[in-house]
Design a protein around this motif. Structure first.
Motif, PDB file in Angstrom:
ATOM      1  N   ASN A 123      -3.754  20.907  12.538  1.00 34.14           N
ATOM      2  CA  ASN A 123      -2.388  20.369  12.136  1.00 34.14           C
ATOM      3  C   ASN A 123      -2.779  19.984  10.464  1.00 34.14           C
ATOM      4  OD1 ASN A 123      -0.318  18.711  11.498  1.00 34.14           O
ATOM      5  ND2 ASN A 123      -1.167  16.850  12.300  1.00 34.14           N
ATOM      6  N   ARG A 179      -1.490  17.835  17.067  1.00 31.34           N
ATOM      7  CA  ARG A 179      -0.308  17.471  17.608  1.00 31.34           C
ATOM      8  C   ARG A 179      -0.015  17.883  19.165  1.00 31.34           C
ATOM      9  NH1 ARG A 179       4.024  17.776  13.090  1.00 31.34           N
ATOM     10  NH2 ARG A 179       5.120  15.821  14.119  1.00 31.34           N
ATOM     11  N   VAL A 216       4.009  20.575  17.050  1.00 31.98           N
ATOM     12  CA  VAL A 216       3.500  19.986  18.116  1.00 31.98           C
ATOM     13  C   VAL A 216       3.278  20.893  19.174  1.00 31.98           C
ATOM     14  CG1 VAL A 216       4.546  18.607  19.862  1.00 31.98           C
ATOM     15  CG2 VAL A 216       4.756  18.072  17.690  1.00 31.98           C
ATOM     16  N   GLU A 235       0.555  12.745  19.367  1.00 28.08           N
ATOM     17  CA  GLU A 235       1.268  13.201  18.444  1.00 28.08           C
ATOM     18  C   GLU A 235       2.053  12.099  17.263  1.00 28.08           C
ATOM     19  OE1 GLU A 235       2.028  12.990  21.270  1.00 28.08           O
ATOM     20  OE2 GLU A 235       4.033  12.677  21.698  1.00 28.08           O
TER      21      GLU A 235
END
Lengths: 337, 337, 337, 337
Positions: C332, D322, C87, D173
């Motif tokens: 990601n 994210r 994140v 996210e």
């Protein structure tokens, strides 16, 4: 305006130059240098050390003595202030890929807190803030590449003082505060035009004539503002504003640096004529003023209210943001009279 | 410092307040309001329209008359200038998630161009530039949520003047230029401390005493600077700098707004004591000054050189960046004497 | 871990190297080069042209053939996906003066519009987004200065392909998509540690052993992930996370590049041991992989869920943002099995 | 195209709807709602809780089951990959005051270090990166103001989940990874146009016909791409690209959401016709898809290569960044076949 005419005016300006105490020799050396070797221009063979010492980082701001400040304060007679800085806003004229973004994060940025339900707003700015809108060019802004080295004021090598996160020398935080006498030379009014056309090369002659009309003499440490009328295009016709501009030629720049000004401002984005006298030479006045003479620039000024006020001599104040290692600063310089 | 002691000093200040021409009634109404209803504090039942008119967007900057400017200029006796603004740099103290980044794109940003091989550098800044480092709080910065509405100076509703890309009212571009008298009140020196501790609540009494020592009287449109010594922590112990601070209590803020100052500055990040007198009430001085009285703040100043100079009355100049719709401005305010 | 021990393991790895089809000669040449001349390391005398041709800008991504993609897709047996990207958030570990700011302008960014009262939010991000958080290092990221020139992959000179607003060559938009086989080598589990300590130098021997345990062979165009356990510190102890890390030594890097991987990933910020084997040589694995071999890096991965799943061979997918002229990309990346 | 014609085609689509298993009732309820009360449109009286549960934050991404992933992987027959994401560059089309800036700080960003003279470059990006260029709209992007509250997917109130530094709910996210079946519906080819004109409203009928031509049926969790040809204007005629666009009408959007797609993509900046069927209703498809149905959007795609390939069914992979609390994500989604 033909280039022939430009040359003629330049020659006339040389004569005027002597009258005003400017050495013809240095100008003619520079002019002859121009014809012989392009790479000597506008900086010449040896443009450093500066007259303020080989270690100096302030350039012409060294001329801003307490005496200048005191005498500038004494120019305030009515207590009136005119803002010369423009409003910063998205969509203002900007060259190349510079940008300016201002947003209010959150709106409100801070939610109600405490029993008093306080809220607050911030603003988030992203942009080349020393080089967009009204801007002050510091000594780390302009240089010249010589034999693979990028040389700046006082011969400082970018390879040595450059740093990704702020210049280690010549940063705008060294400039200090400009609280000195300001003089407005209204070349636009002199020419009787609404605005001078792009590419119009202002000559020493024109500056002298404007000066005579003000009955003032430029003294060391003064700041001089050149009004061209080009600023009327700001946010009215941004394309025309950016495509070119009237402004100083090299001889006019020399006229001002010979008078030992601290800073030159204008209602244009580059102070100097674009295109200039010699299309192969780009922004020579920048190199002459900043790199060689340590004389600062203030660009994208709004000089209309000042011109309309009739005031030609005033207390000028500008205090650059102390952005560590920055090449310039945004600002809202003022004329007080 | 116990809260009992704070109260006692507050009461003393009320007496002093009368001497200085401040109505006891308004202070005591406010104090009694404090005990009865938390939501009346610090803004009270009706904090608008402002004394400058219901449509006003400049607040206490309306007090900056040509006469104030003229008299300020006359305070310049030696021509000396002290910069009160700090250097902006990554790593400076900053609350919450604000940030400041300065980079030089390219280095040089512009490659050699023209036969004169000119190079140039820009700087790219990202950050909440009106709210990091030395900062000027404008009237769009602080408000209060009342019945679901965020109300700012003059009762302006954020739901109406708020805009993602810059406030439509109360933007810092409305503030204009501060060229007026500045007064330094050195509470730190008064207390004989190297620096006042975090949470220390400065009282009207202390301000009065400092003022008496200067033999000056605060007049409408003056700007007053409060030195606490807290600024010594800047870039020395940033955590301690940000964890709390000495500063004005509400009564001291009222003392200054009753004297009709235009702006209050300090060597702290919030002007006011943090934590404050009442831990449930957050930044009440901000609401009192900005939202109710239209009095501006200048924060994160460096007041050490000014304090050391012995100068207590000076010509103060600050010209906020005209950032359209911004809540504040960075700057390098100056004291000239 | 002593350097003596490192050497011994290195020697063992040379033997293993032969078994696995890696030329001992090249390794020993490199090792001897190491002792003779530091400046030959890790790039050697002549690190270009690359094996993919002198004009190539994709490096090891050239190994990502349709056949690799097809076979990777066939590794999907359960349809399960594990996100390897972290994140992105303010406060995540970040070296030097990089930054990351995300705000919601306006909140809502767009006020109610139309009879349907639509509102919308944007997000404003400022940061070195290809080099903060989970990041993909492209071929414009790492180079070496030789005789005043900054040379990158395939000997490209930064003085030629560098550009303030995006590299003119080697930009991440050239890399293309990674849809290929992924292999996890869990060195942390091999060592039976909760996490390997900072400065731990992973050897070819350890990689070989891990590989043997998976009963897999690395094939050209595979991507290999190294789990060190160091990632457990992420957002738990950011200082420890950033102060150093376990990772590949040069011999282990060579082991992987000799196996012709396309990309190497890890749960660390640099893939390689920091401090490394030779404290005078900084980030040699970066130079070896990126500059010499055109092999990409993926850093700051979360490999915990993948490790816990028991899956060691999987379909790996990563599609870098096509940021024109960028040196890297956020992302990601995923493991699908 | 007259609005009368649009209505007729809409009615035809209702019939087709039944054939494809879509309830006529729900469509006609919506259509009748349209005529009675504008404020019921497009969200209707009660658009929450969502079918995925009142606490759900993933919306239609819940349809992305392992089975979908497995079957998508099996669509890879040749191992070929087509990038659907565009290159991010300054100057790309962008509405309003969003911006995108990419610079290389320093160049090189990191000066030679170590005995190995390593240098490195970063890139600094500033922009609304989830909402410029190829972009994925998450569930925090679009809402509706009802009685002073901004309601988003599942009735989440912005006053509760909004946060200046990233949404506390509905952040991108939460979306997870899209590894599922993709279907291209080439409406542009169906119409035999080079590109559909701005304001062209795509109908369910047209989608049905395109679908029939592919001999495919849309299944829950599929992603559907609509090619309009409008994308040909990208970086060719940015003004025309942004001034309007062909795209889905509400009935066509309903056709897709009734088929329970997870995501809809297009070669336009809004997926839907601009201007739309009803000029008083702005971006109704956004509200219908995102706010009511939790169905995601992918905008500003390049669908030309995919269209030319003849591939209409493929393995689609997109893994959003994210970005904590972001409303969208940039990306480079891919079609693999």
């Amino acid at each position: 305006m033909t280039s022939g005419k430009v040359t003629r005016i330049n020659l006339r300006s040389l004569v005027l130059g002597t009258v005003l105490g400017v050495s013809i020799m240095s100008v003619s050396a520079w002019v002859s240098g121009q014809s012989k070797s392009a790479d000597k221009l506008p900086l010449g063979d040896k443009f450093y050390p500066s007259e303020f010492g080989a270690d100096d980082q302030r350039g012409a701001a060294n001329r801003l003595t307490p005496e200048k400040t005191l005498r500038a304060a004494q120019l305030v007679k009515q207590g009136r202030t005119i803002q010369l800085g423009r409003v910063y806003e998205q969509g203002m004229p900007m060259p190349g890929k510079r940008h300016f973004s201002l947003t209010i994060p959150g709106l409100p940025t801070g939610s109600p807190s405490g029993s008093n339900n306080i809220v607050h707003n911030d603003e988030l700015v992203s942009g080349e803030i020393g080089q967009v809108g009204t801007q002050f060019d510091g000594l780390g802004h302009i240089g010249v590449r010589v034999n693979g080295e990028d040389l700046f004021y006082n011969g400082n090598k970018l390879s040595e003082f450059g740093d990704t996160y702020g210049l280690k020398k010549l940063g705008v935080e060294n400039a200090g505060v400009f609280f000195t006498r300001g003089i407005l030379l209204d070349v636009c009014a002199l020419r009787g035009n609404d605005q001078l056309p792009a590419g119009y090369v202002i000559t020493p002659d024109e500056l002298s004539t404007c000066l005579e009309m003000t009955k003032l003499k430029i003294e060391p440490g003064d700041v001089v503002f050149i009004r061209t009328g080009h600023g009327k295009l700001w946010m009215k016709d941004n394309k025309a504003y950016g495509d070119g501009e009237p402004g100083l030629g090299l001889a006019a720049a020399k006229f001002l640096t010979d008078h030992k000004v601290a800073l030159i401002g204008a209602d244009t984005w580059a102070i100097e004529a674009v295109p200039g006298e010699n299309k192969d030479v780009l922004y020579p006045v920048h190199q002459w003023d900043l790199t060689r003479n340590g004389v600062y620039h203030l660009e994208n000024l709004d000089l209309e209210e000042l011109a309309a006020s009739g005031v030609r001599e005033f207390c000028f104040v500008f205090s650059p943001l102390r952005l560590k290692g920055a090449t310039g600063s945004p600002g809202n310089p003022i004329a007080v009279y």
